[in-house]
Design an enzyme around this catalytic site. Structure first.
Site, PDB file in Angstrom:
ATOM      1  N   ASP A 110      56.037  73.012 -22.452  1.00 14.38           N
ATOM      2  CA  ASP A 110      57.163  73.600 -21.721  1.00 14.38           C
ATOM      3  C   ASP A 110      57.462  72.876 -20.412  1.00 14.38           C
ATOM      4  O   ASP A 110      58.588  72.881 -19.936  1.00 14.38           O
ATOM      5  CB  ASP A 110      56.905  75.085 -21.450  1.00 14.38           C
ATOM      6  CG  ASP A 110      56.929  75.877 -22.742  1.00 14.38           C
ATOM      7  OD1 ASP A 110      55.864  76.123 -23.319  1.00 14.38           O
ATOM      8  OD2 ASP A 110      58.028  76.226 -23.196  1.00 14.38           O
ATOM      9  N   TYR A 140      60.126  82.740 -24.740  1.00 13.25           N
ATOM     10  CA  TYR A 140      59.023  83.209 -23.907  1.00 13.25           C
ATOM     11  C   TYR A 140      59.420  83.310 -22.445  1.00 13.25           C
ATOM     12  O   TYR A 140      60.312  82.593 -21.975  1.00 13.25           O
ATOM     13  CB  TYR A 140      57.802  82.285 -24.031  1.00 13.25           C
ATOM     14  CG  TYR A 140      56.697  82.888 -24.868  1.00 13.25           C
ATOM     15  CD1 TYR A 140      55.995  84.007 -24.404  1.00 13.25           C
ATOM     16  CD2 TYR A 140      56.361  82.368 -26.113  1.00 13.25           C
ATOM     17  CE1 TYR A 140      54.981  84.564 -25.166  1.00 13.25           C
ATOM     18  CE2 TYR A 140      55.358  82.937 -26.877  1.00 13.25           C
ATOM     19  CZ  TYR A 140      54.670  84.038 -26.403  1.00 13.25           C
ATOM     20  OH  TYR A 140      53.674  84.596 -27.156  1.00 13.25           O
TER      21      TYR A 140
END
Ligand code: CO
Length: 623
Positions: free
Chosen positions: A285, A369
């Protein structure tokens, strides 16, 4: 007055972009991956006011090249501007959206969706994930995204609720075309699920107010924060997100440094399903996308409660245009129960001090997320780091009568796979000064016999880690292991080097084979603890450009030098792995899961540094 570590301002970002557009020699199609502060070295900081520099990275689809260098914002010169051979810039948010749109417009994808009964595309979400690097010949050197597809629920509040199984458009992000559609077979869509926003809500919650009638106990000057004896500077980076600089604690009138810089430097989330296209799910990420560009704009009373100080942040879009994130970083104080207590039964006295902590946090929404990064400062010199993960677990569509194989069934027709959230935190240490050393502490039972007749003896063993090859370590329950960063040049009043210790918390080890594609690319995850000698460009443990990279960069490469860790400028890297098999209770949205660790003073002070915390006045005379 700007501090040299302050993040770039709106105008500095714009100036850096203009400088690169003017002098970078790139085509008009080139876009900006990163425009962020190029932090000055400690020596430059010590000398006063170093010039402001921006690190800039661009991707030029015209040539397929990634370029980076330093924009000198004062002289207007571009320095070390270079084509980074073999590197692929991160997938920035604009490109991520573009990739999905390209896939959604492709006739083969539209036909594959129609096979699954989806003809209205308004609720379809196609996400252009980094494809990783699996040695597939036609993908090598290309800017490939491997897409995952979802259908929004009817209530409209959850774009991930109905995963579209087995459909993976492969997008060439450079040419903006679909090169291939991987279709591993139609599986009926999961039925529409529960909305996130329920109609009927519980009604028995009474108001809870946190009041600080005299205001907070911290002061803020620009990005400098002072809170009781703590001092630190709040920073921001489009890739790293929240960064803390120059963390120190005042002791007998002297500010003693502890860390020069602390950040969450990388994270990777490998998923454990080998079937279809699911093996491609392993998101870095930070290094493939960028945590900072996705920071939420926080809301008082909702995200944060109490007397809040917010820091805004400036990042940029891919045109290099500055973008503002209002309330990107939140800071407040929290009551944290009891700090310390002693009741003296003989004298009938009770001494109790309440603990308060300073919280500096940000929340990054990256696709499905949501990650909260929380930094805690305690009155006894402890620093806590906590990740709160919420949002929507990544589901895969499955036949309703099939048992889950590499995960758990979280809803009819939806399987959530076992996966791990692996974070790498980087700490540029400065324990009471620049020169530090690193040691490991283990405990062992002494064999029963002469010298240990009662079988209770526990041996304390502290072993100095001499070089980078020694400082690649894992947690060990059997030896109650932890690590210390000491300053051999500064002794406490007991005659020992002052130190901070790293206290691990929730953790796990990877299951991915070290020779797997993800194992090679995220080699940092195989050790919980790494220490390196400081080097300016060693900021990211999977290397500077992990997107589509074949692996081997970052910590394994640098530590092959086996540089000395004795009385050097030390950087500690802590890997925190949250092993996650979602539960049905994590669906359709996951209550926060928490993973944390701490840095505690360990002979840094001569005694409890919080003896001087005043007692709180009792609320009544009842006790
Ligand atoms: Co998870």
């Amino acid at each position: 007055m700007k501090h040299p570590l302050d993040p770039l301002s709106e105008s500095e970002i714009a100036n850096a972009a203009a400088l690169v557009r003017g002098k970078g020699g790139l085509s008009s199609h080139a876009w900006f991956e990163t425009i962020a502060l190029h932090e000055p070295e400690k020596a430059e900081l010590a000398q006063g006011n170093p010039p402001r520099h921006a690190f800039v990275c661009c991707y030029d689809p015209h040539t397929g090249q990634t370029w980076d260098g330093i924009a000198d914002l004062e002289s207007g010169l571009l320095r070390n501007w270079r084509h980074v051979a073999g590197a692929q810039a991160r997938i920035v948010s604009d490109e991520f959206v573009m990739g999905g749109e390209v896939a959604k417009a492709d006739p083969r994808v539209i036909a594959a969706l129609a096979l699954r009964g989806i003809t209205d595309l308004t609720g379809v979400l196609i996400e252009a994930w980094s494809a990783g690097n699996f040695g597939i010949a036609e993908e090598q050197g290309e800017r490939i995204a491997y897409c995952h597809c979802f259908l929004r629920n009817t209530a409209g509040d959850n774009p991930y609720e109905r995963p579209i199984a087995n459909l993976h458009p492969v997008v060439d992000l450079r040419r903006r075309i679909v090169t291939r559609v991987d279709d591993f077979g139609v599986v009926p869509l999961p039925p529409d699920g529960k909305p996130l926003r329920q109609e009927s809500l519980r009604t028995d919650l009474k108001p809870l107010h946190i009041t600080q009638p005299e205001g907070p106990s911290f002061t803020v000057e620009g990005n400098l924060v002072r809170w009781q004896k703590w001092q630190m500077r709040v920073g921001f980076h489009v890739r790293d997100g929240l960064i803390l600089h120059m963390i120190g604690y005042e002791d007998e009138g002297r500010l003693r440094p502890i860390m020069h810089r602390a950040s969450m430097a990388e994270m990777v989330v490998p998923y454990g399903d080998p079937r279809g296209g699911a093996y491609r799910r392993n998101a870095f990420d930070t290094g493939e996308y960028g945590v900072g560009q996705f920071l939420d704009s926080l809301t008082l009373g909702c995200d944060c409660l109490g007397h809040i100080h917010y820091f805004d942040a400036w990042h940029h879009d891919w045109h290099g245009k500055p973008k503002h994130i209002r309330n990107a970083i939140c800071m407040h104080e929290e009551d944290f129960g009891i700090l310390w207590k002693y009741s003296d039964p003989a004298r009938g006295t009770v001494t109790v001090k309440r603990s308060r902590r300073l919280v500096i946090s940000s929340i990054s929404t990256i696709g499905n997320y949501v990650y909260g990064f929380f930094w805690y400062f305690y009155q006894d010199g402890t620093i806590g780091v906590e990740v709160k993960a919420t949002g929507i677990p990544l589901g895969s569509g499955m036949a309703q009568d099939e048992p889950a194989q590499y995960g758990v069934k979280v809803a009819p027709g939806v399987e959530a796979h076992v996966h791990q959230h692996v974070f790498s935190f980087r700490f540029d240490m400065a324990v009471d000064g620049e020169r530090n050393a690193v040691s490991e502490v283990n405990f062992a039972a002494v064999p029963m016999g002469p010298g240990n007749p009662h079988g209770n003896a526990i041996k304390v063993m502290e072993n100095q880690l001499q070089g980078e090859s020694d400082a690649q370590r894992n947690m060990d329950l059997a030896s109650a292991r932890y690590w210390r960063v000491t300053n051999p040049n500064k002794l406490n009043s007991l005659g020992d080097p002052v130190a901070y210790k790293l206290v691990p918390g929730v953790n796990a080890l990877p299951f991915n084979h070290p020779d797997s594609a993800i194992g090679r690319r995220a080699a940092f995850m195989y050790k919980h603890f790494w220490a390196t000698q400081y080097a300016r460009d060693e900021l990211y443990p999977a290397g500077w450009y992990p997107n589509l990279h074949g692996g081997g960069d970052g910590l394994p490469l640098w530590t092959a030098q086996n540089r000395s860790l004795v009385n050097e400028n030390i950087v500690v890297w802590y890997t925190m792995n949250y092993h996650h098999l979602p539960r049905p209770e994590d669906w359709p949205v996951q209550p926060c899961i928490y993973a944390s660790f701490h840095w505690m003073p360990s002979g840094f002070f001569d005694s409890n540094p919080a003896l001087d915390v005043p007692s709180s006045p009792p609320a009544s005379t009842c006790c």
